[in-house]
Design a protein around this motif. Structure first.
Motif, PDB file in Angstrom:
ATOM      1  N   PRO A  35       0.813  -1.225   0.000  1.00 55.12           N
ATOM      2  CA  PRO A  35       0.000   0.000   0.000  1.00 55.12           C
ATOM      3  C   PRO A  35       0.850   1.281   0.000  1.00 55.12           C
ATOM      4  O   PRO A  35       0.514   2.255  -0.682  1.00 55.12           O
ATOM      5  N   ALA A  36       1.966   1.278   0.766  1.00 57.32           N
ATOM      6  CA  ALA A  36       2.823   2.464   0.810  1.00 57.32           C
ATOM      7  C   ALA A  36       3.485   2.703  -0.536  1.00 57.32           C
ATOM      8  O   ALA A  36       3.564   3.844  -1.011  1.00 57.32           O
ATOM      9  N   LEU A  37       3.957   1.637  -1.176  1.00 56.91           N
ATOM     10  CA  LEU A  37       4.578   1.780  -2.489  1.00 56.91           C
ATOM     11  C   LEU A  37       3.550   2.182  -3.542  1.00 56.91           C
ATOM     12  O   LEU A  37       3.837   2.992  -4.435  1.00 56.91           O
ATOM     13  N   GLU A  38       2.362   1.631  -3.434  1.00 56.90           N
ATOM     14  CA  GLU A  38       1.297   2.001  -4.367  1.00 56.90           C
ATOM     15  C   GLU A  38       0.977   3.488  -4.247  1.00 56.90           C
ATOM     16  O   GLU A  38       0.750   4.176  -5.257  1.00 56.90           O
ATOM     17  N   ALA A  39       0.972   3.995  -3.016  1.00 57.26           N
ATOM     18  CA  ALA A  39       0.711   5.418  -2.802  1.00 57.26           C
ATOM     19  C   ALA A  39       1.828   6.270  -3.400  1.00 57.26           C
ATOM     20  O   ALA A  39       1.577   7.337  -3.970  1.00 57.26           O
ATOM     21  N   LYS A  40       3.079   5.811  -3.276  1.00 56.98           N
ATOM     22  CA  LYS A  40       4.199   6.536  -3.884  1.00 56.98           C
ATOM     23  C   LYS A  40       4.060   6.589  -5.403  1.00 56.98           C
ATOM     24  O   LYS A  40       4.266   7.637  -6.026  1.00 56.98           O
ATOM     25  N   LEU A  41       3.712   5.469  -6.006  1.00 57.37           N
ATOM     26  CA  LEU A  41       3.567   5.428  -7.453  1.00 57.37           C
ATOM     27  C   LEU A  41       2.411   6.308  -7.917  1.00 57.37           C
ATOM     28  O   LEU A  41       2.503   6.968  -8.961  1.00 57.37           O
ATOM     29  N   ALA A  42       1.337   6.336  -7.134  1.00 56.64           N
ATOM     30  CA  ALA A  42       0.200   7.196  -7.483  1.00 56.64           C
ATOM     31  C   ALA A  42       0.590   8.664  -7.363  1.00 56.64           C
ATOM     32  O   ALA A  42       0.220   9.494  -8.209  1.00 56.64           O
ATOM     33  N   ARG A  43       1.350   8.989  -6.326  1.00 59.20           N
ATOM     34  CA  ARG A  43       1.797  10.373  -6.146  1.00 59.20           C
ATOM     35  C   ARG A  43       2.738  10.785  -7.274  1.00 59.20           C
ATOM     36  O   ARG A  43       2.681  11.912  -7.765  1.00 59.20           O
TER      37      ARG A  43
END
Length: 338
Positions: A35-43
């Motif tokens: 989830p944290a990496l997914e949020a980084k990629l979305a950002r």
């Protein structure tokens, strides 16, 4: 074999996660958490898609791709302006001298000041190279691609640049600096605090950390010895930063005590040396090793190549580099050699 740097995409999530599991902990910018990496990629995707050209709270995630197989073998990140979503905390090491006439003795002490001096800077970080790709200058490609990206999108970045190096963390994921300083105020292990910070930000530090100076003479020998010392795996990264002109100015990470390196953005050697040119249609007859990049935001690509500057202002780069960058004669590129 040719490798190319490009902006990360949402479908790079699994590759990022697999690399994150190899870091061994203490790597806040690359947590082994989907989830944290997914949020980084979305950002990062949001930053890439933003068309207005001004300084904002952006994160750009880049990945190193094998141009032949598509395998992801490295990653790095650029934060355009730290301290926007939550404060950017550091310890600043300060020195104090006192003299006693009666004892005829001078005492010199150091203290750690809890500060936000570096807020508003841009940051380069999150650099990780897969163990199978740690050869052939790919570490330099990872590191220096960030500087060409900044040079090519200069208005989106601040006038000061910082890089945090991971501090000493043992094989069990423990940090002597955390155990001897901050950990005493939080009732959690370094790994727990680092994971919480990666997922939730560091506001909890501001809520619980004492604001008065901490005298280094009052902390354990192990904690004091870790101040400003990079993790063994981070020493090559520190040398690359120093080669670019970064310096340690007595700022350290509040979690593991690792050094924070700083520089004026336009003084970074790769940025200062970068040049724009059009591409020649032939391979360089001689040329120097360097990096060459093209594209804007989502179309950014960067790779290694021999580069030869021509008298007409064009540059000759290797055919494999032209192919990896998807450029032809007369297309524009940004390049730097050293």
């Amino acid at each position: 074999m040719t490798y190319v740097m490009r902006p990360a995409r949402p479908d790079d999530l699994e590759a990022m996660y697999e690399m994150a599991k190899l870091t061994g902990g203490g790597f806040t910018n690359l947590p082994a958490n989907r989830p944290a990496l997914e949020a980084k990629l979305a950002r990062s995707a949001e930053a890439i898609s933003r068309t207005s050209d001004e300084l904002a709270d952006d994160l750009f995630v880049l990945v190193l791709e094998d141009a032949e197989t598509g395998a992801i073998r490295g990653t790095c990140q650029i934060f355009s302006r730290v301290g926007m979503s939550w404060p950017f905390y550091s310890y600043r090491i300060t020195s104090h001298t006192a003299y006693s006439r009666e004892l005829d003795r001078t005492f010199r002490n150091q203290s750690l000041q809890f500060v936000t001096d570096l807020e508003g800077s841009s940051e380069v970080g999150g650099l990780f190279l897969h163990p199978s790709a740690r050869a052939g200058g790919l570490g330099l490609l990872l590191a220096r691609s960030r500087y060409l990206f900044i040079a090519m999108h200069r208005a989106r970045f601040a006038d000061r640049l910082l890089a945090e190096l991971r501090g000493i963390v043992d094989g069990h994921g423990n940090s002597p600096f955390w155990d001897g300083v901050a950990g005493r105020f939080f009732g959690m292990s370094f790994r727990e605090a680092d994971d919480f910070n990666a997922l939730n930000g560091n506001q909890f530090i501001a809520d619980l950390m004492p604001r008065h100076p901490i005298y280094t003479a009052m902390i354990s020998d192990d904690a004091r010895a870790a101040i400003g010392v990079p993790h063994e795996s981070g020493r090559p990264a520190m040398r690359m930063l120093e080669d670019e002109g970064f310096a340690w100015e007595n700022y350290i990470d509040i979690f593991d005590g690792g050094p924070t390196m700083t520089i004026r953005t336009d003084s970074v050697k790769t940025i200062a040396a970068s040049q724009r040119a059009t591409v020649d249609s032939v391979d360089p007859a001689n040329g120097r090793k360097g990096i060459v990049a093209t594209g804007h935001l989502a179309d950014f690509r960067c790779c290694l190549s021999r580069i030869q500057a021509n008298e007409d202002g064009s540059v000759a780069i290797e055919a494999r580099a032209r192919q990896a960058l998807c450029v032809a004669a007369d297309d524009s590129v940004c390049w730097a050699t050293r």
